[in-house]
Design a protein around this motif. Structure first.
Motif, PDB file in Angstrom:
ATOM      1  N   VAL A 138     -30.334 121.759  18.678  1.00  0.00           N
ATOM      2  CA  VAL A 138     -28.927 121.745  18.440  1.00  0.00           C
ATOM      3  C   VAL A 138     -28.656 121.466  16.906  1.00  0.00           C
ATOM      4  O   VAL A 138     -27.739 122.266  16.302  1.00  0.00           O
ATOM      5  N   ARG A 139     -29.487 120.786  16.032  1.00  0.00           N
ATOM      6  CA  ARG A 139     -29.412 120.812  14.823  1.00  0.00           C
ATOM      7  C   ARG A 139     -29.395 121.983  14.077  1.00  0.00           C
ATOM      8  O   ARG A 139     -28.555 122.405  13.032  1.00  0.00           O
ATOM      9  N   PHE A 140     -30.312 123.082  14.353  1.00  0.00           N
ATOM     10  CA  PHE A 140     -30.392 124.377  13.713  1.00  0.00           C
ATOM     11  C   PHE A 140     -29.083 125.184  14.188  1.00  0.00           C
ATOM     12  O   PHE A 140     -28.484 126.048  13.146  1.00  0.00           O
ATOM     13  N   GLN A 141     -28.730 125.097  15.414  1.00  0.00           N
ATOM     14  CA  GLN A 141     -27.725 125.909  15.974  1.00  0.00           C
ATOM     15  C   GLN A 141     -26.305 125.594  15.152  1.00  0.00           C
ATOM     16  O   GLN A 141     -25.285 126.356  14.910  1.00  0.00           O
ATOM     17  N   ALA A 142     -26.040 124.438  14.697  1.00  0.00           N
ATOM     18  CA  ALA A 142     -24.902 123.832  14.144  1.00  0.00           C
ATOM     19  C   ALA A 142     -24.828 123.878  12.785  1.00  0.00           C
ATOM     20  O   ALA A 142     -24.021 123.421  12.075  1.00  0.00           O
ATOM     21  N   THR A 192     -38.543 124.648  11.377  1.00  0.00           N
ATOM     22  CA  THR A 192     -38.616 123.693  12.538  1.00  0.00           C
ATOM     23  C   THR A 192     -39.379 122.657  12.200  1.00  0.00           C
ATOM     24  O   THR A 192     -39.198 121.259  12.736  1.00  0.00           O
ATOM     25  N   ILE A 193     -40.544 122.612  11.727  1.00  0.00           N
ATOM     26  CA  ILE A 193     -41.686 121.638  11.278  1.00  0.00           C
ATOM     27  C   ILE A 193     -40.980 120.526  10.417  1.00  0.00           C
ATOM     28  O   ILE A 193     -40.924 119.211  10.691  1.00  0.00           O
ATOM     29  N   ASP A 194     -40.126 121.262   9.310  1.00  0.00           N
ATOM     30  CA  ASP A 194     -39.543 120.534   8.613  1.00  0.00           C
ATOM     31  C   ASP A 194     -38.477 119.768   9.018  1.00  0.00           C
ATOM     32  O   ASP A 194     -38.356 118.528   8.695  1.00  0.00           O
ATOM     33  N   ALA A 195     -37.749 120.098  10.228  1.00  0.00           N
ATOM     34  CA  ALA A 195     -36.799 119.403  10.796  1.00  0.00           C
ATOM     35  C   ALA A 195     -37.327 118.185  11.759  1.00  0.00           C
ATOM     36  O   ALA A 195     -37.018 117.174  11.382  1.00  0.00           O
ATOM     37  N   TYR A 196     -38.525 118.411  12.147  1.00  0.00           N
ATOM     38  CA  TYR A 196     -38.991 117.071  12.998  1.00  0.00           C
ATOM     39  C   TYR A 196     -39.403 116.246  11.954  1.00  0.00           C
ATOM     40  O   TYR A 196     -39.165 114.841  12.116  1.00  0.00           O
ATOM     41  N   LYS A 197     -40.179 116.567  10.711  1.00  0.00           N
ATOM     42  CA  LYS A 197     -40.607 115.678   9.846  1.00  0.00           C
ATOM     43  C   LYS A 197     -39.118 114.876   9.113  1.00  0.00           C
ATOM     44  O   LYS A 197     -39.365 113.541   8.966  1.00  0.00           O
ATOM     45  N   SER A 198     -38.197 115.792   8.854  1.00  0.00           N
ATOM     46  CA  SER A 198     -36.953 114.999   7.883  1.00  0.00           C
ATOM     47  C   SER A 198     -36.395 114.300   8.978  1.00  0.00           C
ATOM     48  O   SER A 198     -36.075 112.982   8.359  1.00  0.00           O
ATOM     49  N   ILE A 199     -36.156 114.405  10.229  1.00  0.00           N
ATOM     50  CA  ILE A 199     -35.515 113.603  11.027  1.00  0.00           C
ATOM     51  C   ILE A 199     -36.222 112.161  11.314  1.00  0.00           C
ATOM     52  O   ILE A 199     -35.577 110.989  11.103  1.00  0.00           O
ATOM     53  N   ALA A 200     -37.675 112.328  11.374  1.00  0.00           N
ATOM     54  CA  ALA A 200     -38.554 111.196  11.598  1.00  0.00           C
ATOM     55  C   ALA A 200     -38.453 110.478  10.285  1.00  0.00           C
ATOM     56  O   ALA A 200     -38.494 109.230  10.395  1.00  0.00           O
ATOM     57  N   ARG A 201     -38.407 111.118   9.046  1.00  0.00           N
ATOM     58  CA  ARG A 201     -38.332 110.363   7.743  1.00  0.00           C
ATOM     59  C   ARG A 201     -36.933 109.566   7.528  1.00  0.00           C
ATOM     60  O   ARG A 201     -36.963 108.457   7.056  1.00  0.00           O
ATOM     61  N   ASP A 202     -36.053 110.450   7.779  1.00  0.00           N
ATOM     62  CA  ASP A 202     -34.739 109.860   7.325  1.00  0.00           C
ATOM     63  C   ASP A 202     -34.092 109.032   8.312  1.00  0.00           C
ATOM     64  O   ASP A 202     -33.143 108.281   8.249  1.00  0.00           O
ATOM     65  N   GLU A 203     -34.331 109.314   9.732  1.00  0.00           N
ATOM     66  CA  GLU A 203     -33.510 108.537  10.754  1.00  0.00           C
ATOM     67  C   GLU A 203     -34.568 107.806  11.719  1.00  0.00           C
ATOM     68  O   GLU A 203     -34.240 107.039  12.409  1.00  0.00           O
ATOM     69  N   GLY A 204     -35.889 107.680  11.294  1.00  0.00           N
ATOM     70  CA  GLY A 204     -36.779 107.074  12.033  1.00  0.00           C
ATOM     71  C   GLY A 204     -37.169 107.658  13.266  1.00  0.00           C
ATOM     72  O   GLY A 204     -36.667 108.806  13.697  1.00  0.00           O
ATOM     73  N   ILE A 205     -38.451 107.604  13.958  1.00  0.00           N
ATOM     74  CA  ILE A 205     -38.699 108.019  15.161  1.00  0.00           C
ATOM     75  C   ILE A 205     -37.646 107.906  16.213  1.00  0.00           C
ATOM     76  O   ILE A 205     -37.521 109.049  17.090  1.00  0.00           O
ATOM     77  N   LYS A 206     -36.771 107.020  16.218  1.00  0.00           N
ATOM     78  CA  LYS A 206     -35.786 107.192  17.105  1.00  0.00           C
ATOM     79  C   LYS A 206     -34.684 108.314  16.890  1.00  0.00           C
ATOM     80  O   LYS A 206     -34.030 108.467  17.883  1.00  0.00           O
ATOM     81  N   GLY A 207     -34.591 108.684  15.810  1.00  0.00           N
ATOM     82  CA  GLY A 207     -33.728 109.794  15.638  1.00  0.00           C
ATOM     83  C   GLY A 207     -34.113 111.077  16.417  1.00  0.00           C
ATOM     84  O   GLY A 207     -33.426 111.913  16.621  1.00  0.00           O
ATOM     85  N   LEU A 208     -35.586 111.255  16.631  1.00  0.00           N
ATOM     86  CA  LEU A 208     -35.841 112.286  17.345  1.00  0.00           C
ATOM     87  C   LEU A 208     -35.638 112.267  18.704  1.00  0.00           C
ATOM     88  O   LEU A 208     -35.399 113.301  19.453  1.00  0.00           O
ATOM     89  N   TRP A 209     -35.219 111.020  19.286  1.00  0.00           N
ATOM     90  CA  TRP A 209     -34.610 110.867  20.560  1.00  0.00           C
ATOM     91  C   TRP A 209     -33.275 110.432  20.629  1.00  0.00           C
ATOM     92  O   TRP A 209     -32.907 109.858  21.605  1.00  0.00           O
TER      93      TRP A 209
END
Length: 317
Positions: free
Chosen positions: A142-146, A162-179
């Motif tokens: 969804v983040r990429f599409q928007a 894609t890998i950068d997105a997973y890493k960035s979300i986990a780093r900036d928003e915490g693991i909770k950000g991925l969920w």
């Protein structure tokens, strides 16, 4: 197993169904992804209202959205987030669709006679299981599409890959950000799964019982089309909230309910059906491609297993 010299199709195992569902989901994703991207763009439109009175709405309708994206961002923009989308289907469709029949048997304790209540329960269960397992892939997709909306405001891409997105979300928003948006997504996918699988299941069963068609491609096509239409009507409001919430920046909404209330107050009830046509085109076409592919892949895998077993037995003899 042979009958009059011809191989007889055996019921597919749970492993075959899981593999077939994941593969069929990827086929459907490849063919319908531009419609999904258009749907996301239409759903998030309105989050930031135009500052100038004469500023026009950028996206109008599904085909207008696709045309605008192609002319302003290039054809590749229609497939932004495809890698995460395919990752999502391999993990998501395989669970929610591949385990549906198994879950029905669990709730009926092995019986083949499942009522509508059991089917709804099985669909809700596998839908929730799939979201809990595959939510990070959905967030990244969804983040990429928007992403273009953020480019307009910051002139920078949100993520480089894609890998950068997973890493960035986990780093900036915490693991909770991925969920992020997991609960609204569980709600949405429980509804989608019930509408999709149960409608397909029941309509296919009725078609076969009434001898309107045989268990072949036209039957699968008809049942899948009906399933896509029913699913779009029922799931669109939850889908819009899910998209808005997962794409939101930290602190924009206090939760999914706050997101829904903000939409209702600022944009009115029609906001919940933004992107309805692309949603229907997407879900209808996705269901048709997925279910037809799923049935064919299941049969192909079972026959390969049978022929492999037959040749193995002949070589032993």
């Amino acid at each position: 197993m042979m009958s009059d010299g011809e191989p007889v199709d055996l019921p597919p195992t749970a492993a075959v169904k899981i593999f077939s569902a994941g593969t069929a989901g990827c086929v459907a994703e490849l063919l319908t992804f531009p419609l999904d991207t258009a749907k996301v763009r239409l759903q998030i439109q309105g989050e930031v209202r135009p500052v100038l009175k004469d500023q026009r709405v950028k996206y109008r309708g599904v085909f207008g959205t696709i045309f605008t994206m192609v002319t302003t961002e290039g054809p590749r923009s229609l497939y932004s987030g495809l890698v995460a989308g395919l990752q999502r289907q391999m993990s998501f469709a395989s669970v929610r669709i591949g385990l549906y029949d198994t879950m029905k048997q669990v709730y009926t304790r092995g019986s083949e006679n499942a009522g509508i209540g059991i089917r709804l329960l099985a669909g809700s269960t596998t839908g929730a299981m799939a979201v809990a397992f595959a939510q990070p892939t959905d967030v990244v997709k969804v983040r990429f599409q928007a992403q273009v909306r953020l480019q307009e405001s910051s002139s920078l891409k949100r993520y480089n890959g894609t890998i950068d997105a997973y890493k960035s979300i986990a780093r900036d928003e915490g693991i909770k950000g991925l969920w992020k948006g997991c609960l609204p997504n569980i709600t949405r996918n429980a509804i989608v799964n019930c509408s999709e699988l149960v409608t397909y299941d029941i309509i296919k069963e009725l078609i076969l019982k009434c001898n309107l068609m045989t268990d072949n491609m036209p039957c699968h096509f008809t049942a899948a089309f009906a399933a896509g239409f029913c699913t779009t009507i029922v799931a669109s409001p939850v889908d819009v909230v899910k998209t808005r919430f997962m794409n939101s920046t930290p602190g924009q909404y206090r939760g999914a309910i706050n997101c829904a209330l903000t939409m209702l107050i600022k944009e009115g009830p029609t906001a919940f059906y933004k992107g309805f046509m692309p949603s229907f085109l997407r879900l209808g076409s996705w269901n048709i491609v997925m279910f037809v592919s799923y049935e064919q892949i299941k049969r192909a895998v079972v026959r390969l297993q049978q022929y492999g077993s037959l040749h193995f037995n002949l070589s032993d003899n």
